[in-house]
Design an enzyme around this catalytic site. Structure first.
Site, short mmCIF file in Angstrom:
data_model
loop_
_atom_site.label_atom_id
_atom_site.label_comp_id
_atom_site.label_asym_id
_atom_site.label_seq_id
_atom_site.Cartn_x
_atom_site.Cartn_y
_atom_site.Cartn_z
N ARG A 151 11.00 45.10 12.78
CA ARG A 151 11.76 45.09 14.00
C ARG A 151 10.86 45.91 15.13
O ARG A 151 10.35 46.68 14.73
CB ARG A 151 13.25 46.00 13.82
N LYS A 176 17.27 49.90 11.53
CA LYS A 176 18.75 49.55 12.22
C LYS A 176 19.75 50.10 11.25
O LYS A 176 20.68 50.58 12.07
CB LYS A 176 18.44 48.11 12.25
N HIS A 250 10.76 39.82 18.65
CA HIS A 250 11.53 39.56 17.49
C HIS A 250 11.33 38.22 16.86
O HIS A 250 11.74 38.03 15.62
CB HIS A 250 12.99 39.78 17.82
N ARG A 253 9.42 38.31 13.80
CA ARG A 253 10.10 38.74 12.51
C ARG A 253 10.72 37.52 11.80
O ARG A 253 10.83 37.40 10.64
CB ARG A 253 11.33 39.63 12.55
N HIS A 284 16.92 44.16 5.52
CA HIS A 284 18.36 43.80 5.99
C HIS A 284 19.28 44.33 4.83
O HIS A 284 18.81 44.71 3.61
CB HIS A 284 18.01 41.79 5.39
N TYR A 293 17.81 32.12 7.17
CA TYR A 293 16.46 31.59 7.64
C TYR A 293 16.38 30.05 7.02
O TYR A 293 15.83 29.29 7.30
CB TYR A 293 15.39 32.14 7.27
#
Length: 319
Positions: A151, A176, A250, A253, A284, A293
């Protein structure tokens, strides 16, 4: 962190609530922003009554330009505050968690192709003719994104002690979800990081800033500064938005995850079994975020469908 002031009828309670949540070690930044808006809304309405379901919904939906997700976040901030308030003001109702719901949809992701990534990396080096260090820093940060899928906040928050240039292991602390992780990097990326560190140290021998990536004044990059620099880079590379998907930092990523999944499919790997591994690498909180994805990118959907139909055709049909 400075104490935030609130001035509505709920002001003193919101202040105590924010103080309590931050005492748990939470940064609590986005929620405080929402509560500031709620405090202003209540004050501007001249409201002096108790916190009610209607008041919370009125605040959440007061701006017709807000998306459903934004309305849901506004409502959620007030709902969690109401849970706290009910311990101090017993007549405060427990707000309905489903009164304002978000749409469970994802914005389209821009996926860079190989040519675009190469172009971005090459242009980053010469982003400034007068300040070569700016190009070296931007090139190294973009390379870090391409090579690890980090990130943007994780990239700029790296300290020198977090990047082991001997072993090629990067420690990501400011994540995050506040979960520290170790990320091994490819030898080609490690060469880029070593070269950048050499250029940086030669240019700023006396700098005390612990940041791994430093701007022209020798300080740490902010995420917003890197975003602006990257926007300039995409303009120079003539990379434009397509079908609602915007090429951002982003997006690198997203591209990292997609490229890895595509390679696994082509290599005949059990992708579902390997998703937790990729989720851990990318930080994640749950592998289902990573599995998004597979359905978000047409090429991956096609590969997944081919795998599925291939497995079906290989099975013996019952007589």
């Amino acid at each position: 962190m400075n104490k935030v002031k609130f001035t509505s009828v709920f002001g003193q309670y919101i202040e105590r609530y924010v103080e309590l949540r931050r005492s748990f070690g939470l940064r609590f930044i986005d929620q405080v922003s929402m509560l500031k808006l709620f405090d202003r809304y209540v004050r501007d309405q001249g409201y002096t009554g108790p916190l009610t379901q209607d008041l919370a919904i009125g605040f959440a939906t007061s701006n017709p330009d807000n998306s459903a997700d934004t309305c849901a976040r506004r409502y959620s901030a007030v709902r969690y505050f109401s849970n706290f308030l009910s311990t101090l003001v017993p007549e405060t109702p427990i707000l309905d968690p489903k009164a304002v719901c978000a749409h469970r949809t994802y914005p389209p992701a821009y996926i860079y192709n190989e040519e675009e990534l190469v172009k971005l990396l090459e242009l980053a080096k010469c982003i400034s003719a007068t300040h070569p260090l700016r190009g070296a820093s931007l090139h190294a940060m973009v390379a870090m994104g391409v090579g690890t899928g980090m990130r943007i906040s994780e990239v700029v928050n790296l300290d020198r002690d977090d990047v082991d240039l001997a072993s090629g292991i990067v420690r990501i602390r400011c994540t995050k979800f506040f979960k520290e992780r170790l990320v091994p990097v490819h030898s080609s990326l490690l060469d880029v990081l070593r070269e950048y560190a050499s250029v940086r140290d030669a240019a700023y021998r006396q700098v005390q800033c612990p940041a791994f990536f430093v701007h022209l004044r020798g300080g740490r990059f902010s995420a917003s500064t890197l975003r602006l620099s990257f926007c300039e880079l995409t303009r120079r590379a003539n990379i434009r938005a397509t079908s609602g998907a915007r090429p951002t930092f982003h997006s690198i990523r997203h591209t990292f995850a997609v490229r890895r999944l595509i390679q696994w499919y082509r290599d005949g790997k059990d992708v579902q079994a390997m998703l937790p591994m990729l989720a851990t690498y990318m930080g994640h909180v749950h592998y289902t975020y990573t599995s998004h994805y597979v359905t978000a990118v047409p090429e991956l959907m096609e590969l997944a469908a081919q795998r599925f139909h291939g497995e079906l055709s290989s099975r013996e049909l019952p007589e």
